[in-house]
Design a protein around this motif. Structure first.
Motif, short mmCIF file in Angstrom:
data_model
loop_
_atom_site.label_atom_id
_atom_site.label_comp_id
_atom_site.label_asym_id
_atom_site.label_seq_id
_atom_site.Cartn_x
_atom_site.Cartn_y
_atom_site.Cartn_z
N UNK A 48 10.11 -6.13 9.30
CA UNK A 48 10.08 -5.28 8.11
C UNK A 48 9.38 -6.01 6.98
N UNK A 49 8.96 -5.26 5.97
CA UNK A 49 8.28 -5.85 4.83
C UNK A 49 9.32 -6.59 3.97
N UNK A 50 9.16 -7.89 3.77
CA UNK A 50 10.13 -8.63 2.95
C UNK A 50 10.09 -8.15 1.49
N UNK A 51 11.22 -8.21 0.85
CA UNK A 51 11.31 -7.77 -0.54
C UNK A 51 11.22 -8.88 -1.55
N UNK A 52 10.92 -10.10 -1.08
CA UNK A 52 10.90 -11.25 -1.99
C UNK A 52 9.49 -11.78 -2.24
N UNK A 53 8.48 -10.92 -2.04
CA UNK A 53 7.11 -11.35 -2.30
C UNK A 53 6.87 -11.53 -3.81
N UNK A 54 5.88 -12.32 -4.10
CA UNK A 54 5.50 -12.56 -5.49
C UNK A 54 5.00 -11.26 -6.12
N UNK A 55 5.37 -10.99 -7.32
CA UNK A 55 5.05 -9.73 -7.97
C UNK A 55 3.57 -9.58 -8.27
N UNK A 56 2.83 -10.68 -8.30
CA UNK A 56 1.42 -10.60 -8.67
C UNK A 56 0.49 -10.73 -7.47
N UNK A 57 0.96 -10.38 -6.29
CA UNK A 57 0.11 -10.42 -5.11
C UNK A 57 -0.98 -9.37 -5.21
N UNK A 58 -2.19 -9.74 -4.78
CA UNK A 58 -3.32 -8.81 -4.76
C UNK A 58 -3.64 -8.35 -3.34
N UNK A 59 -3.34 -9.19 -2.36
CA UNK A 59 -3.62 -8.84 -0.97
C UNK A 59 -2.46 -9.27 -0.08
N UNK A 60 -2.08 -8.38 0.85
CA UNK A 60 -1.08 -8.68 1.87
C UNK A 60 -1.70 -8.32 3.22
N UNK A 61 -1.69 -9.29 4.13
CA UNK A 61 -2.24 -9.08 5.47
C UNK A 61 -1.21 -9.50 6.51
N UNK A 78 5.50 -4.83 -5.63
CA UNK A 78 4.08 -5.19 -5.48
C UNK A 78 3.19 -4.22 -6.23
N UNK A 79 3.47 -3.99 -7.46
CA UNK A 79 2.71 -3.01 -8.23
C UNK A 79 1.27 -3.43 -8.48
N UNK A 80 0.97 -4.72 -8.29
CA UNK A 80 -0.41 -5.20 -8.50
C UNK A 80 -1.21 -5.27 -7.20
N UNK A 81 -0.61 -4.88 -6.08
CA UNK A 81 -1.27 -5.00 -4.78
C UNK A 81 -2.49 -4.08 -4.71
N UNK A 82 -3.62 -4.64 -4.24
CA UNK A 82 -4.85 -3.87 -4.11
C UNK A 82 -5.33 -3.73 -2.66
N UNK A 83 -4.98 -4.71 -1.83
CA UNK A 83 -5.46 -4.69 -0.45
C UNK A 83 -4.25 -4.86 0.48
N UNK A 84 -4.02 -3.88 1.33
CA UNK A 84 -2.89 -3.92 2.27
C UNK A 84 -3.44 -3.72 3.68
N UNK A 85 -3.39 -4.79 4.47
CA UNK A 85 -3.89 -4.75 5.84
C UNK A 85 -2.70 -4.95 6.78
N UNK A 86 -2.44 -3.94 7.59
CA UNK A 86 -1.32 -3.98 8.55
C UNK A 86 -1.85 -3.65 9.95
N UNK A 103 0.21 1.73 -7.42
CA UNK A 103 -0.81 2.50 -8.14
C UNK A 103 -2.19 1.84 -8.13
N UNK A 104 -2.26 0.52 -7.83
CA UNK A 104 -3.54 -0.19 -7.84
C UNK A 104 -4.16 -0.35 -6.47
N UNK A 105 -3.56 0.24 -5.44
CA UNK A 105 -4.03 0.03 -4.08
C UNK A 105 -5.44 0.59 -3.88
N UNK A 106 -6.35 -0.28 -3.34
CA UNK A 106 -7.73 0.12 -3.07
C UNK A 106 -8.01 0.28 -1.57
N UNK A 107 -7.38 -0.55 -0.75
CA UNK A 107 -7.62 -0.51 0.69
C UNK A 107 -6.30 -0.46 1.45
#
Length: 547
Positions: A48-61, A78-86, A103-107
């Motif tokens: 599952x997606x952990x809930x303790x990630x840094x709030x300023x992450x831009x990419x999660x792969x 993760x309101x600043x996340x822009x790139x989510x690769x799963x 709201x900032x997700x691009x990919x």
């Protein structure tokens, strides 16, 4: 001055290390990229997606992990996340609220998962999404308003899924397409949209006509990654390219027949025909009054690319078969029906081998069967069609040589069921029904065996059904009861070829199978006129089957 600078640099490095440590999940890698902080989890045991990630992450792969679900609020921090690769996980379910707080997700890349469907309304939370990669999944359908919340999308990959049909309205309702339609009115220059829909099992029938017409002259604002889209069905178009085929419009079925009034004599064979034309190819069913009791063979063949011929075969017709036979053809556009009227008249000279009547003097039809197993025995059910004898009484004979049971029951008019109780397991019983004291005819006797337990029942069913395929009919009853219908004065071969229409294509009786023997009611005068009335297995053969 150099000492102060060195101290200041060490403090910054320690702060950076201290800040980075809580951001990484065990087995993952955290790094600083040109676009911001990045987290990579490759081949880790992450369900599952952990809930303790840094709030300023831009990419999660996250790739090659046993991640199977994206529940609601998966990315709440993760309101600043822009790139989510799963990619290349086991994601099968995405909750409609899974993408909230992005709201900032691009990919969003979900290649190589196990998605059968996508909650397209979830993209209302990602208004800036520009890349959506869903290739190599199991997506089977695309609703017409699937892309309504993807106004800024510039790359959509649906290749290598299980899409068979897509309406062209899916793309015409896409806000990206509507923006380009407004471009001619002076809105301004907009970027093109790259679309990948190849390597899907397209069924090129009338339902795909809109998409084929849309793809053939495709130009800006759409660019196909692979314009060689290939049909996999129907058979007549398999392997052809979209730009090589012509598809006609969908049509509602139209049914026709050579004759809507058919007249035959009792004992004759008849074939009722129904031709249905439609696009796509229709499904044909037959409806008639005694369909629950009288089963006939239905032969279906393709008369043309958009035509289906259905034939209802009635062998040795009886007067009870008189009535309307409705042919109903349907597809997703609609359905049409056609009634064929069948009249079965009395024959001038009616042979005994083809007669379904109780006796030549009384033109009645009786069909006896085991309806179900009860706690203490079985429930018999019968159908009687004898218009001149609506008030006729019935006589039910029940016997078993092994259980030393012989019973005669007189049943009043209007009753069509009877419970037989106190039956012993593993014993062969025989039941026959007739009008008053008339000898029973075809369909008026059944032979059944009560089972002991489920293991014996399974083995007995396999053995007996294999050895009496022509001499008996295995009726559909609950586990524990095995029934054979005693069908008329026929030998094994005669019964299989003449009296049992459904067994015409079965193999001949094996040598080990006994011929039809005498019934169990020889001590009842006037019960049988023919000593070979039943096709059943003898008691010693049933004992062998039990072992």
């Amino acid at each position: 001055m150099a000492l102060v600078f060195r101290y200041f640099l060490q403090v910054l490095i320690s702060w950076d290390i201290h800040a980075a440590q809580p951001s990484c999940w065990p087995g993952c890698t955290c790094s600083e990229e040109s676009f911001g902080r990045s987290l990579q989890c490759m081949s880790v045991s992450l369900e599952k997606i952990p809930g303790s990630f840094h709030k300023e992450l831009k990419q999660v792969r996250i790739e090659n992990a046993p991640l199977s679900e994206l529940p609601r609020g998966s990315f709440i921090n993760m309101s600043t996340l822009q790139y989510l690769w799963l990619n290349f996980n086991n994601v099968t379910v995405i909750h409609p609220g899974a993408l909230e707080h992005l709201p900032e997700l691009r990919e969003l890349r979900l290649e190589g998962n196990k998605l059968r469907s996508v909650p397209w309304t979830a993209f209302s939370s990602t208004p800036l999404l520009r890349v959506l990669d869903l290739k190599h999944n199991r997506i089977e359908a695309l609703p017409e308003l699937a892309l309504q919340f993807l106004a800024n999308l510039t790359y959509l990959d649906l290749s290598s899924n299980r899409l068979t049909v897509i309406s062209k309205n899916v793309f015409l309702n896409w806000p990206a397409q509507q923006k380009h339609q407004q471009y001619g009115c002076g809105v301004g220059t907009l970027s093109s949209t790259v679309l990948a829909i190849h390597d899907n099992p397209w069924v090129c029938d009338c339902r795909l006509r809109g998409l084929v017409q849309f793809v053939k002259p495709i130009s800006l604002p759409f660019i196909l990654v692979n314009s060689y889209l290939i049909c996999q069905g129907p058979l007549s178009k398999a392997g052809q390219l979209f730009h090589e085929i012509e598809i006609s419009a969908c049509t509602k079925p139209q049914v026709s027949t050579s004759s809507i009034n058919v007249t035959i004599q009792v004992g004759q064979n008849v074939t009722l025909q129904c031709l249905a034309q439609a696009n796509p190819s229709p499904t044909i069913t037959w409806i008639y009054p005694l369909s629950m009791w009288r089963k006939f063979d239905v032969l279906t063949s393709s008369a043309a690319e958009d035509a289906v011929l259905s034939q209802l075969v009635i062998l040795a017709a009886h007067h009870v078969d008189t009535g309307n036979y409705t042919c109903m053809a349907s597809n997703f556009i609609g359905r049409s029906t056609l009634a064929i009227s069948l009249h079965v008249q009395p024959a001038r000279v009616l042979s005994l081998a083809h007669s379904l009547a109780v006796s030549p003097e009384r033109d009645a039809y009786v069909d006896l069967r085991v309806a179900k197993q009860t706690m203490h025995g079985i429930l018999l059910e019968w159908l009687v069609v004898a218009k001149p004898f609506e008030d006729q009484w019935f006589t039910l004979y029940i016997a078993s040589d092994e259980a030393l049971r012989k019973e005669v029951v007189h049943i009043g008019p209007g009753i069509n069921t009877y419970a037989v109780n106190d039956l012993l397991p593993g014993i062969k019983y025989e039941a026959c029904l007739s009008l008053e004291n008339q000898p029973p005819g075809r369909g008026q006797c059944v032979v059944f065996v009560m089972g002991r337990h489920s293991a014996e029942l399974d083995s007995r069913e396999r053995l007996l059904h294999a050895t009496v395929v022509l001499c008996a009919v295995l009726l559909s009853v609950p586990v524990g009861v095995y029934v054979w219908a005693a069908r008329g004065p026929c030998s094994c071969t005669e019964w299989g070829l003449r009296c049992c229409p459904t067994c015409r294509k079965a193999p001949r009786c094996p040598q080990a199978v006994p011929q039809c023997k005498e019934g169990s009611f020889l001590n009842i005068p006037a019960f049988y006129e023919d000593k070979e009335e039943h096709g059943v297995m003898e008691g010693d053969e049933i004992e062998k089957s039990n072992s």
